[in-house]
Write a protein that holds these residues in place. Structure first.
Motif, PDB file in Angstrom:
ATOM      1  N   CYS A   1       0.836  -1.197   0.000  1.00 57.45           N
ATOM      2  CA  CYS A   1       0.000   0.000   0.000  1.00 57.45           C
ATOM      3  C   CYS A   1       0.870   1.245   0.000  1.00 57.45           C
ATOM      4  O   CYS A   1       2.041   1.203   0.365  1.00 57.45           O
ATOM      5  N   ARG A   2       0.255   2.336  -0.418  1.00 50.64           N
ATOM      6  CA  ARG A   2       0.974   3.613  -0.506  1.00 50.64           C
ATOM      7  C   ARG A   2       0.011   4.738  -0.152  1.00 50.64           C
ATOM      8  O   ARG A   2      -1.148   4.722  -0.557  1.00 50.64           O
ATOM      9  N   LEU A   3       0.500   5.710   0.636  1.00 50.32           N
ATOM     10  CA  LEU A   3      -0.276   6.885   0.990  1.00 50.32           C
ATOM     11  C   LEU A   3       0.379   8.094   0.341  1.00 50.32           C
ATOM     12  O   LEU A   3       1.533   8.417   0.620  1.00 50.32           O
ATOM     13  N   LEU A   4      -0.363   8.750  -0.542  1.00 50.99           N
ATOM     14  CA  LEU A   4       0.087   9.973  -1.202  1.00 50.99           C
ATOM     15  C   LEU A   4      -0.652  11.141  -0.555  1.00 50.99           C
ATOM     16  O   LEU A   4      -1.865  11.069  -0.377  1.00 50.99           O
TER      17      LEU A   4
ATOM     18  N   TYR B   1      -5.045   7.091  -0.793  1.00 49.24           N
ATOM     19  CA  TYR B   1      -4.501   5.836  -0.271  1.00 49.24           C
ATOM     20  C   TYR B   1      -4.804   4.729  -1.275  1.00 49.24           C
ATOM     21  O   TYR B   1      -5.969   4.502  -1.615  1.00 49.24           O
ATOM     22  N   VAL B   2      -3.757   4.077  -1.776  1.00 49.97           N
ATOM     23  CA  VAL B   2      -3.947   2.970  -2.716  1.00 49.97           C
ATOM     24  C   VAL B   2      -3.404   1.692  -2.081  1.00 49.97           C
ATOM     25  O   VAL B   2      -2.404   1.711  -1.372  1.00 49.97           O
ATOM     26  N   LYS B   3      -4.102   0.609  -2.373  1.00 47.25           N
ATOM     27  CA  LYS B   3      -3.745  -0.682  -1.795  1.00 47.25           C
ATOM     28  C   LYS B   3      -3.742  -1.723  -2.902  1.00 47.25           C
ATOM     29  O   LYS B   3      -4.598  -1.708  -3.794  1.00 47.25           O
ATOM     30  N   LEU B   4      -2.793  -2.654  -2.853  1.00 45.92           N
ATOM     31  CA  LEU B   4      -2.686  -3.705  -3.861  1.00 45.92           C
ATOM     32  C   LEU B   4      -3.780  -4.740  -3.642  1.00 45.92           C
ATOM     33  O   LEU B   4      -3.915  -5.292  -2.552  1.00 45.92           O
ATOM     34  N   ASP B   5      -4.558  -4.997  -4.686  1.00 44.28           N
ATOM     35  CA  ASP B   5      -5.562  -6.056  -4.660  1.00 44.28           C
ATOM     36  C   ASP B   5      -4.911  -7.295  -5.253  1.00 44.28           C
ATOM     37  O   ASP B   5      -4.616  -7.351  -6.445  1.00 44.28           O
TER      38      ASP B   5
ATOM     39  N   THR C   1      -8.520   3.099  -1.961  1.00 47.20           N
ATOM     40  CA  THR C   1      -9.404   2.726  -0.860  1.00 47.20           C
ATOM     41  C   THR C   1      -9.826   3.927  -0.022  1.00 47.20           C
ATOM     42  O   THR C   1     -10.796   3.849   0.721  1.00 47.20           O
ATOM     43  N   ASP C   2      -9.082   5.040  -0.139  1.00 48.31           N
ATOM     44  CA  ASP C   2      -9.443   6.246   0.610  1.00 48.31           C
ATOM     45  C   ASP C   2      -8.982   7.466  -0.170  1.00 48.31           C
ATOM     46  O   ASP C   2      -7.857   7.495  -0.675  1.00 48.31           O
TER      47      ASP C   2
END
Length: 180
Positions: A76-79, A112-116, A125-126
């Motif tokens: 996951c990564r938060l930008l 906020y992106v998360k690997l599916d 996801t956010d």
């Protein structure tokens, strides 16, 4: 006319970034992130959010990432907006004539992106679009830290100039290219 050109530019950017959306491009919010949007890679998500930030008038930065302990693959990564968070108390001289400007003021804008794992894509996801500061006009957005880019030819010229020229010669070369 300008809206058509803007839509054409956005289509080109979206094609270059290779991500899937569940919305039509004719919709006014096609260039705006939303939950459920998918990206082929973390870099595509960064590029999309950076383009969004340029269009809206703010700069972004990477705040947080989490990796798998065994494979070291990004999970996951938060930008965030570059004004997110707060700096610690400045311990330098309080009587300084020109103190450094406050650059972080607690802005809450983030993506906020998360690997599916099922589809092997990054999913938003956010998304929070609220800023607690003034944003920059579109005419000045290219000067923000995350928006500054140099072209491939500029990078090659810099490498060539630094490879065997003295500093004064490099400045002279750049001055001649810029017509004095």
């Amino acid at each position: 006319m300008e809206d058509n050109i803007g839509m054409m530019m956005m289509r080109m950017i979206l094609t270059l970034l290779h991500f899937d959306m569940d919305m039509e491009l004719e919709n006014d919010c096609a260039w705006k992130p939303k939950q459920g949007m998918t990206f082929d890679s973390e870099q595509c998500a960064y590029d999309f959010y950076n383009t969004y930030g340029e269009r809206m008038g703010f700069s972004i930065r990477i705040n947080y990432c989490r990796k798998n302990k065994f494979t070291s693959q990004l999970i996951c990564r938060l930008l965030v907006c570059n004004k997110e968070g707060f700096w610690k108390v400045d311990k330098r001289d309080p009587l300084a004539k020109n103190p450094r400007a406050k650059t972080r003021i607690g802005c809450e804008a983030q993506l906020y992106v998360k690997l599916d794992e099922g589809i092997r894509k990054f999913v938003v996801t956010d998304f929070n679009e609220k800023h607690n500061h003034n944003i920059v006009s579109p005419e000045c957005a290219h000067m923000l830290p995350s928006q500054r880019k140099k072209s491939a030819t500029q990078a090659i010229e810099l490498d060539l100039a630094a490879s065997g020229l003295h500093l004064g010669q490099s400045f002279e070369l750049m001055g001649r290219e810029a017509s004095g």
